[in-house]
Design a protein around this motif. Structure first.
Motif, PDB file in Angstrom:
ATOM      1  N   CYS A 128      15.054  20.623  -2.040  1.00 12.08           N
ATOM      2  CA  CYS A 128      15.035  21.889  -2.775  1.00 12.08           C
ATOM      3  C   CYS A 128      16.264  22.743  -2.479  1.00 12.08           C
ATOM      4  CB  CYS A 128      13.772  22.659  -2.422  1.00 12.08           C
ATOM      5  SG  CYS A 128      13.662  23.068  -0.673  1.00 12.08           S
ATOM      6  N   ASN A 129      16.979  22.450  -1.412  1.00 14.40           N
ATOM      7  CA  ASN A 129      18.084  23.311  -1.012  1.00 14.40           C
ATOM      8  C   ASN A 129      19.442  22.820  -1.492  1.00 14.40           C
ATOM      9  OD1 ASN A 129      17.243  21.254   0.877  1.00 14.40           O
ATOM     10  ND2 ASN A 129      19.006  21.861   2.092  1.00 14.40           N
ATOM     11  N   VAL A 130      19.486  21.641  -2.098  1.00 14.44           N
ATOM     12  CA  VAL A 130      20.775  21.036  -2.437  1.00 14.44           C
ATOM     13  C   VAL A 130      21.031  21.069  -3.947  1.00 14.44           C
ATOM     14  CG1 VAL A 130      22.062  18.869  -2.463  1.00 14.44           C
ATOM     15  CG2 VAL A 130      20.790  19.533  -0.423  1.00 14.44           C
ATOM     16  N   PHE A 131      22.235  21.464  -4.311  1.00 13.24           N
ATOM     17  CA  PHE A 131      22.645  21.311  -5.706  1.00 13.24           C
ATOM     18  C   PHE A 131      24.124  20.950  -5.732  1.00 13.24           C
ATOM     19  CE2 PHE A 131      23.710  25.692  -4.807  1.00 13.24           C
ATOM     20  CZ  PHE A 131      24.865  25.936  -5.532  1.00 13.24           C
TER      21      PHE A 131
ATOM     22  N   PRO B 254       4.513  21.067  -4.676  1.00 12.68           N
ATOM     23  CA  PRO B 254       4.813  22.214  -3.813  1.00 12.68           C
ATOM     24  C   PRO B 254       4.028  23.466  -4.215  1.00 12.68           C
ATOM     25  CG  PRO B 254       6.762  21.540  -5.062  1.00 12.68           C
ATOM     26  CD  PRO B 254       5.711  20.520  -5.325  1.00 12.68           C
ATOM     27  N   MET B 255       3.692  23.587  -5.500  1.00 12.50           N
ATOM     28  CA  MET B 255       2.958  24.780  -5.935  1.00 12.50           C
ATOM     29  C   MET B 255       1.634  24.898  -5.201  1.00 12.50           C
ATOM     30  SD  MET B 255       4.740  23.327  -8.342  1.00 12.50           S
ATOM     31  CE  MET B 255       4.334  22.691  -9.924  1.00 12.50           C
ATOM     32  N   VAL B 256       0.909  23.778  -5.099  1.00  7.75           N
ATOM     33  CA  VAL B 256      -0.400  23.807  -4.449  1.00  7.75           C
ATOM     34  C   VAL B 256      -0.231  24.030  -2.945  1.00  7.75           C
ATOM     35  CG1 VAL B 256      -2.511  22.523  -4.025  1.00  7.75           C
ATOM     36  CG2 VAL B 256      -1.351  22.327  -6.227  1.00  7.75           C
ATOM     37  N   ARG B 257       0.757  23.379  -2.352  1.00  8.25           N
ATOM     38  CA  ARG B 257       0.973  23.586  -0.918  1.00  8.25           C
ATOM     39  C   ARG B 257       1.339  25.044  -0.635  1.00  8.25           C
ATOM     40  NH1 ARG B 257       4.042  18.911  -1.376  1.00  8.25           N
ATOM     41  NH2 ARG B 257       5.928  19.880  -0.548  1.00  8.25           N
ATOM     42  N   ARG B 258       2.102  25.649  -1.561  1.00  5.82           N
ATOM     43  CA  ARG B 258       2.417  27.070  -1.378  1.00  5.82           C
ATOM     44  C   ARG B 258       1.153  27.913  -1.438  1.00  5.82           C
ATOM     45  NH1 ARG B 258       7.278  26.100  -4.300  1.00  5.82           N
ATOM     46  NH2 ARG B 258       6.316  26.527  -6.297  1.00  5.82           N
ATOM     47  N   ALA B 259       0.286  27.619  -2.426  1.00  8.31           N
ATOM     48  CA  ALA B 259      -0.962  28.379  -2.543  1.00  8.31           C
ATOM     49  C   ALA B 259      -1.802  28.198  -1.289  1.00  8.31           C
ATOM     50  CB  ALA B 259      -1.724  27.930  -3.780  1.00  8.31           C
ATOM     51  N   ALA B 260      -1.870  26.963  -0.785  1.00 11.21           N
ATOM     52  CA  ALA B 260      -2.669  26.695   0.414  1.00 11.21           C
ATOM     53  C   ALA B 260      -2.067  27.428   1.616  1.00 11.21           C
ATOM     54  CB  ALA B 260      -2.733  25.198   0.678  1.00 11.21           C
TER      55      ALA B 260
ATOM     56  N   ASP C  71       7.033  21.581   6.458  1.00 11.78           N
ATOM     57  CA  ASP C  71       7.103  21.006   5.111  1.00 11.78           C
ATOM     58  C   ASP C  71       8.561  20.833   4.690  1.00 11.78           C
ATOM     59  OD1 ASP C  71       4.908  20.887   2.657  1.00 11.78           O
ATOM     60  OD2 ASP C  71       6.951  21.190   1.937  1.00 11.78           O
ATOM     61  N   GLU C  72       8.797  19.876   3.798  1.00 11.50           N
ATOM     62  CA  GLU C  72      10.187  19.665   3.351  1.00 11.50           C
ATOM     63  C   GLU C  72      10.673  20.799   2.443  1.00 11.50           C
ATOM     64  OE1 GLU C  72      10.345  16.137   0.947  1.00 11.50           O
ATOM     65  OE2 GLU C  72       9.111  17.058  -0.593  1.00 11.50           O
ATOM     66  N   GLN C  73       9.746  21.495   1.815  1.00  7.50           N
ATOM     67  CA  GLN C  73      10.119  22.573   0.908  1.00  7.50           C
ATOM     68  C   GLN C  73      10.255  23.904   1.663  1.00  7.50           C
ATOM     69  OE1 GLN C  73      10.733  22.703  -2.432  1.00  7.50           O
ATOM     70  NE2 GLN C  73      10.473  20.509  -2.758  1.00  7.50           N
ATOM     71  N   ASP C  74      11.398  24.530   1.496  1.00  9.91           N
ATOM     72  CA  ASP C  74      11.632  25.827   2.153  1.00  9.91           C
ATOM     73  C   ASP C  74      10.561  26.834   1.759  1.00  9.91           C
ATOM     74  OD1 ASP C  74      13.869  24.500   2.798  1.00  9.91           O
ATOM     75  OD2 ASP C  74      15.283  25.849   1.807  1.00  9.91           O
ATOM     76  N   SER C  75      10.195  26.809   0.467  1.00  7.79           N
ATOM     77  CA  SER C  75       9.276  27.820  -0.042  1.00  7.79           C
ATOM     78  C   SER C  75       7.887  27.684   0.581  1.00  7.79           C
ATOM     79  CB  SER C  75       9.199  27.731  -1.556  1.00  7.79           C
ATOM     80  OG  SER C  75       8.885  26.417  -1.955  1.00  7.79           O
ATOM     81  N   VAL C  76       7.533  26.493   1.048  1.00  8.56           N
ATOM     82  CA  VAL C  76       6.248  26.303   1.728  1.00  8.56           C
ATOM     83  C   VAL C  76       6.363  26.786   3.177  1.00  8.56           C
ATOM     84  CG1 VAL C  76       4.516  24.619   2.457  1.00  8.56           C
ATOM     85  CG2 VAL C  76       5.662  24.355   0.255  1.00  8.56           C
TER      86      VAL C  76
ATOM     87  N   LYS D  23      16.398  25.763   9.777  1.00  4.25           N
ATOM     88  CA  LYS D  23      17.715  25.538   9.148  1.00  4.25           C
ATOM     89  C   LYS D  23      17.910  26.453   7.944  1.00  4.25           C
ATOM     90  CE  LYS D  23      19.844  21.320   9.137  1.00  4.25           C
ATOM     91  NZ  LYS D  23      20.004  19.928   8.749  1.00  4.25           N
ATOM     92  N   SER D  24      16.828  26.776   7.288  1.00  2.00           N
ATOM     93  CA  SER D  24      16.941  27.569   6.067  1.00  2.00           C
ATOM     94  C   SER D  24      16.889  29.059   6.377  1.00  2.00           C
ATOM     95  CB  SER D  24      15.806  27.220   5.115  1.00  2.00           C
ATOM     96  OG  SER D  24      15.744  28.176   4.092  1.00  2.00           O
ATOM     97  N   TRP D  25      17.871  29.788   5.851  1.00  2.00           N
ATOM     98  CA  TRP D  25      17.920  31.226   6.135  1.00  2.00           C
ATOM     99  C   TRP D  25      16.717  31.932   5.555  1.00  2.00           C
ATOM    100  CZ3 TRP D  25      17.986  34.869   2.284  1.00  2.00           C
ATOM    101  CH2 TRP D  25      18.291  34.424   1.007  1.00  2.00           C
ATOM    102  N   ARG D  26      16.135  31.397   4.485  1.00  2.00           N
ATOM    103  CA  ARG D  26      14.990  32.080   3.865  1.00  2.00           C
ATOM    104  C   ARG D  26      13.793  32.099   4.817  1.00  2.00           C
ATOM    105  NH1 ARG D  26      14.079  28.902  -1.407  1.00  2.00           N
ATOM    106  NH2 ARG D  26      12.391  30.351  -1.785  1.00  2.00           N
ATOM    107  N   VAL D  27      13.640  31.022   5.594  1.00  2.00           N
ATOM    108  CA  VAL D  27      12.538  30.979   6.554  1.00  2.00           C
ATOM    109  C   VAL D  27      12.814  31.958   7.698  1.00  2.00           C
ATOM    110  CG1 VAL D  27      11.241  29.517   8.137  1.00  2.00           C
ATOM    111  CG2 VAL D  27      12.029  28.596   5.953  1.00  2.00           C
ATOM    112  N   ARG D  28      14.045  31.957   8.177  1.00  2.00           N
ATOM    113  CA  ARG D  28      14.395  32.896   9.251  1.00  2.00           C
ATOM    114  C   ARG D  28      14.258  34.335   8.760  1.00  2.00           C
ATOM    115  NH1 ARG D  28      18.916  29.501   9.527  1.00  2.00           N
ATOM    116  NH2 ARG D  28      20.325  31.227   9.080  1.00  2.00           N
ATOM    117  N   TYR D  29      14.613  34.544   7.516  1.00  2.00           N
ATOM    118  CA  TYR D  29      14.461  35.882   6.935  1.00  2.00           C
ATOM    119  C   TYR D  29      12.996  36.319   6.994  1.00  2.00           C
ATOM    120  CZ  TYR D  29      14.104  39.487   3.344  1.00  2.00           C
ATOM    121  OH  TYR D  29      13.823  40.645   2.675  1.00  2.00           O
ATOM    122  N   MET D  30      12.121  35.390   6.661  1.00  2.00           N
ATOM    123  CA  MET D  30      10.680  35.676   6.660  1.00  2.00           C
ATOM    124  C   MET D  30      10.221  36.047   8.067  1.00  2.00           C
ATOM    125  SD  MET D  30       8.810  35.689   4.079  1.00  2.00           S
ATOM    126  CE  MET D  30       7.117  35.691   3.551  1.00  2.00           C
ATOM    127  N   VAL D  31      10.725  35.326   9.058  1.00  2.00           N
ATOM    128  CA  VAL D  31      10.362  35.637  10.444  1.00  2.00           C
ATOM    129  C   VAL D  31      10.815  37.060  10.770  1.00  2.00           C
ATOM    130  CG1 VAL D  31      10.711  35.025  12.862  1.00  2.00           C
ATOM    131  CG2 VAL D  31      10.477  33.223  11.143  1.00  2.00           C
TER     132      VAL D  31
END
Lengths: 448, 596
Positions: A240-243, B179-185, B215-220, B255-263
């Motif tokens: 999801c992070n790569v483009f 990923p949508m369902v995993r996000r909801a969960a 999870d492999e998805q940042d959004s999850v 690794k993802s700044w979005r996750v660190r941002y959330m923290v």
């Protein structure tokens, strides 16, 4: 007999269907500008210069008609974009559909994104097979009843009706692109997508239309210093992070959205060193990348430039792992192709479902396929001659040497007005859709 | 009167029912919003057997209609015959819970949660739980995401066998393909954990949390952070270290700044959840890292939390931790390359002074404030100025005033009018803290200069500012300092400035009182009634109406009335109009005689 390319098994490509008018003079609005299968391959969408989207649905295979395997028939047609005028910049905005991208199916309805130069729209295509019946204020024939004679209330009842397919615009993502949108691509998180124009790439949330994030901006402070533009961009199919985005200089940049909010700095830079011996006035023009596509596996990507298709391993940045010549015989014709502007044609390319074969277009309604395992290639023609159902496609050959053999066509007699820019390959089967000006050809395999 | 054979009382209801499928969305929406009226007229029996089946299939409609329908059904229990029949509402809500539009789905889930409470325990198992299971194993992800929000409401009220099934379904959804369902969960994990028995939190929830957080998805992963905070509040202190902290630590270094941002964004909640000991050992270093993060968005989010984090540090070691660990990072952020980071810090940094006390503030914080007051980005300076009150309490504002003044002057003359507008709004606050002498000496001229700004919004804010200053410093101060200047503008050659005089009088007459208004302001206004610009003249009329209540009746009769009457015969239509308005507003009885 020459074997077809694609998928390992030996088979022949056969004609299946052709859509669109036969007339010689083609209305500009009818020219197909994009072709795209959905994730299951059951639906096939085309967009045209008139701003229309036509969706074809594959028929269920019927047992008594073994020969016609799942033909594609019109499912829904709608006007996606209308011509507009930007009064602030005095610019006409064409209605031409530049790209269509399907969303993964989420319920019984289907969704797609369609983009013209400036605006992206999310469309819902849904079916309705019931209708409410019974009114209080009028009778079955539509005559009004006397309001004073209503003694009982009737609740409407839903009755079955003929299937109706509706297309409704769900979201409009506008006002985020100063330049022309060349790509849209849905992220594997299924909640965001990116859109790219000549100088910028924006990231959108599918549910939010009033803001997007600018993730790449290559616009120089002074436009006179502009040396390259973004030509295509695509999200990785799984990460999801790569483009990636390609440029007019023939390079591809891979960016990681995890590393930073702005992706001005790339993580990988793919470029093949230029061969100094073949350098010419046209080198830069023909190295411009017109399309970039990740393989379904996500391991490789393919780029199309004017004369060739290249396959890159994402782990190797300094050169492509495979290079296929599409129409090398045009190298000597570049001067005239420059004069008639053909050299700026943007050919697209696509993978087959198993990533073992690739397809891209050429001139004279020819299109090319390359088998990555056997390295065999084939040239086929989308034409109305020989368009009998199940008729096999004859491989075509362009004469490059001095003497023209039988069945060969000479370079000089190629028709450069007939170009195949847009093609699509069914995600699971050997079914291909090829857009030839205003006609859409569908071919499929026939196993020997 | 209605005839013997008919009854027109049904007519309005009949219209409502027919309009449920009118072509006009607005009419359909109206009907749906009056669904309870329709149901009442039909009676409970017909509502159950006819209306609800019809509604169950009307999911083709526009979002706003479906949204209203989903909302209505949440309070429909009485209309279907009470709690005994509440399960009749499940089919329409079930179909609404599968539509693709998130707002509609969420509303359907909300209504389902609401009516779940009205189910008897038996009905819950017979009707509600099967619905949840159907949704949870639906073909499309829309139904599975909706299911995620329903587990927690039925779990506490069902038998242990059903509880086990529910836990199993939740587990399945946490590892869904999409990923949508995993996000909801992930977003419902914390809520579900709260209703589970502690043993199951440890045996079921913790593994799910760990899996979602990697999870492999940042959004999850970023949603798992929030769940982690909720889970941490449920566990006894001794289990936190082993069960939650490894995952949270990993999230803070994702690794993802979005996750660190959330923290960073959830840091205060996290701090409360894990308690003082873990805060000292783990969160302090983690917070330092977030303040030094390579991504500006993360640094900005962390900078926003500096004050709250420091406030909530355990008292015994608060000062040491701030001085040795936090302050060095804060000092670096003051000269960050990113202006969002600096302005986030500027909005909270002043709050540290109350925590650190006078001496530390003077020695360590004051230099930082002074640097920020000189920052190139106006937002940073504004944020400092807008929070001056915190410092004022601790060290008094005098310490800052020397640097404050140039900063204020610069902002007051900024090229961007929005910046000027922002500083005007802080003027009354500053005046209150700096005192009247300092104000007269340094700031008064600025306030008067804004009255002739070329942007109307600034002139308007400037008049309002004058009113607030008078409220602070009193009428006498007004008479001596600002009234003469304001009235002087009445003779300006620019009609916009002359109008500003009128606007100022509108604002000031109330706070200045009758005497000043009658003696000083009124004559000027009256004189302006002969102005050659019509805009000025009709503003005179409006002004007179406005200050009317402040004046005594003799002045009104003798001075105001003749002028208004004259303006009412003005050539200009607008002047006439406003003069008549003013007359009828000020002299309600006289105006009648005047008009006839």
């Amino acid at each position: 007999m020459m074997a077809g390319v694609g998928g390992g098994n030996d088979f022949q490509w056969c004609f299946s269907q052709v859509k669109g008018a036969i007339d010689e003079d083609v209305a500009e609005a009818d020219i197909i500008s994009t072709v795209e299968f959905n994730y299951s391959g059951e639906l096939l969408a085309t967009g045209d210069k008139g701003g229309r989207v036509v969706i074809f649905q594959r028929e269920q295979e019927s047992k008594n008609r073994l020969l016609s395997r799942g033909e594609y028939n019109v499912y829904s047609t709608f006007q996606s974009h209308e011509p507009e005028f930007d009064y602030l910049k005095s610019l006409e905005i064409e209605e031409k559909i530049n790209k269509i991208r399907w969303l993964p199916q989420q319920n019984a309805a289907h969704f797609l994104l369609s983009a013209n130069d400036k605006t992206i729209k999310l469309w819902k295509i849904s079916e309705r097979d019931k209708r409410a019946e019974g009114y209080n204020l009028k009778d079955e024939d539509g005559r009004l009843r006397d309001p004073f004679r209503i003694t009982t209330l009737r609740v409407p009842v839903l009755m079955p009706m003929d299937l109706m397919v509706e297309a409704s615009p769900r979201r409009i993502f506008a006002n985020a692109h100063t330049y022309h949108i060349n790509s849209i691509s849905v992220n594997s998180d299924y909640e965001t997508y990116l859109s790219a124009d000549d100088l910028r790439i924006n990231l959108w949330h599918l549910e939010i239309t009033d803001r997007s994030f600018n993730i790449v901006d290559i616009k120089p402070a002074n436009m006179e210093e502009l040396t390259e533009v973004i030509t295509a961009a695509e999200c990785h199919p799984h990460q999801c992070n790569v483009f990636v985005y390609s440029s007019s200089k023939g390079t591809i940049r891979l960016c990681d959205m995890r590393a930073a909010a702005l992706c001005d700095r790339h993580s990988k830079f793919f470029e093949e060193p230029e061969d100094p011996s073949s350098r010419s006035f046209f080198s830069e023009i023909i190295s411009s990348i017109s399309d970039v596509k990740f393989s379904h596996s996500g391991r490789y990507m393919m780029t199309r430039d004017y004369l060739s298709v290249k396959v890159w391993d994402l782990n190797m940045e300094n050169r492509p792992v495979e290079t296929y010549q599409v129409h090398e015989y045009l190298r000597s014709k570049l001067c005239s192709l420059y004069e008639n502007d053909c050299i700026f044609d943007k050919f697209e390319c696509c993978w087959n479902g198993s990533d073992s074969a690739i397809m891209t277009g050429s001139y004279n309604n020819f299109f090319r396929m390359f088998d990555r395992n056997t390295r065999r290639d084939i040239t086929l023609e989308a034409s109305r001659e020989n368009s009998k159902p199940r008729a096999m496609l004859k491989p075509r050959k362009v004469c490059t040497g001095g003497k023209r053999k039988k069945d060969e066509i000479s370079v000089d007699s190629l028709d450069f007005n007939k170009k195949i820019l847009h093609t699509a390959w069914h995600p699971k089967e050997n079914v291909i859709a090829v857009a030839a000006t205003n006609n859409l050809y569908i071919f499929q395999d026939k196993i020997n | 009167m209605a005839g013997a054979e008919g009854d027109d009382s049904l007519y309005p209801i009949a219209v409502l029912i027919d309009e449920l499928r009118n072509e006009d969305v607005q009419l359909r929406l109206n009907s749906i919003k009056k669904l309870s009226t329709i149901a009442l007229a039909l009676g409970v029996e017909r509502t159950r057997t006819e209306l609800l089946p019809f509604l169950t299939d009307t999911i083709y409609d526009e979002d706003e209609v479906l949204l209203a329908l989903a909302e209505q059904l949440g309070s429909f229990t009485v209309l279907v015959g009470g709690p005994e029949f509440v399960h009749n509402l499940l089919p329409p809500l079930e179909s609404l819970a599968t539509v693709e539009e998130t707002v509609v789905r969420d509303k359907a889930v909300e209504s389902l949660r609401k009516i779940s409470q009205e189910h008897s325990p038996v009905d819950l198992e017979v009707h509600f739980v099967p619905l949840v299971k159907r949704l949870a194993s639906g073909d499309w992800f829309t139904s599975r995401t909706s299911a995620c929000g329903l587990f927690s409401v039925c779990y506490p009220r069902v038998s242990s066998t059903v509880k086990a099934e529910i836990r199993q379904h939740f587990r399945t959804l946490c590892s869904d393909d999409t990923p949508m369902v995993r996000r909801a969960a992930a977003s419902k994990l914390g809520e579900f954990a709260k209703v589970l028995e502690l043993d199951y939190v440890k045996s079921d929830i913790i593994p799910l949390f760990t899996a979602l957080a990697s999870d492999e998805q940042d959004s999850v992963r970023l949603l798992a952070v929030e769940a982690g905070v909720s889970i941490a509040t449920l566990l006894p202190q001794e289990d936190l270290e082993a069960l939650v902290m490894p995952t949270l630590r990993q999230a803070a270094e994702d690794k993802s700044w979005r996750v660190r941002y959330m923290v960073a964004d959830k840091f205060s909640e996290l701090q409360k959840a894990v308690g003082p000991e873990i805060t000292k050992t783990d969160l302090v270093p983690a917070f330092q890292n977030l303040l030094k993060d390579c991504e500006a968005e993360v640094r900005a989010a962390a900078a926003n939390k500096v004050k709250v984090f420091c406030e909530n540090l355990p008292e015994d070691s608060r000062e040491t931790i701030i001085m040795t660990h936090i302050l060095p990072c804060v000092k670096e952020l003051v000269s960050d390359t990113n202006q969002h980071v600096k302005s986030a810090l500027a909005s909270v940094i002043m709050g540290l002074s109350t925590i650190l006390g006078k001496d530390n503030t003077v020695e360590h914080l004051l230099p930082l404030f002074l640097v920020q007051l000189k920052d190139e980005c106006p937002e940073v300076r504004l944020n400092i100025i807008s929070n001056l009150d915190c410092v004022n309490e601790v060290i008094g504002i005098r310490q800052l005033s020397q640097s404050l003044l140039p900063a204020i002057v610069e902002l007051a003359e900024d090229a961007k009018w929005r910046v000027r507008l922002a500083i005007i709004e802080y003027m009354p606050l500053l005046a209150g803290q700096l005192g009247v002498e300092f104000f007269d000496e340094k700031l008064n001229s600025l306030c008067m200069a804004w009255l002739i700004d070329h942007v109307f919004a600034i002139r308007e804010a400037a008049t309002c500012n004058l009113m607030k200053l008078v409220e602070k410093f009193g009428a006498e101060w007004a008479q001596n300092t600002i009234v003469p200047k304001v009235l002087g503008m009445a003779n300006d050659s620019n009609y916009l400035h002359r109008m500003t005089t009128l606007f100022c009088i509108n604002a000031l007459s109330g706070v200045c009182g009758q005497e000043i208004t009658t003696k000083h302001m009124l004559p000027v206004v009256l004189k302006m009634s002969t102005d050659q610009v019509a805009n000025v003249r009709f503003n005179v009329a409006r002004c007179l109406q406005k200050i009317g209540p402040v004046l005594d009746s003799s002045a009104l009769q003798a001075e105001v009335k003749p002028v208004l009457e004259k303006l009412a015969t003005d050539q200009d239509m607008d002047v006439k109009y406003f003069a008549l308005e003013a007359i009828s507003g000020t002299f309600p009885f006289i105006s009648l005689t005047f008009e006839t």
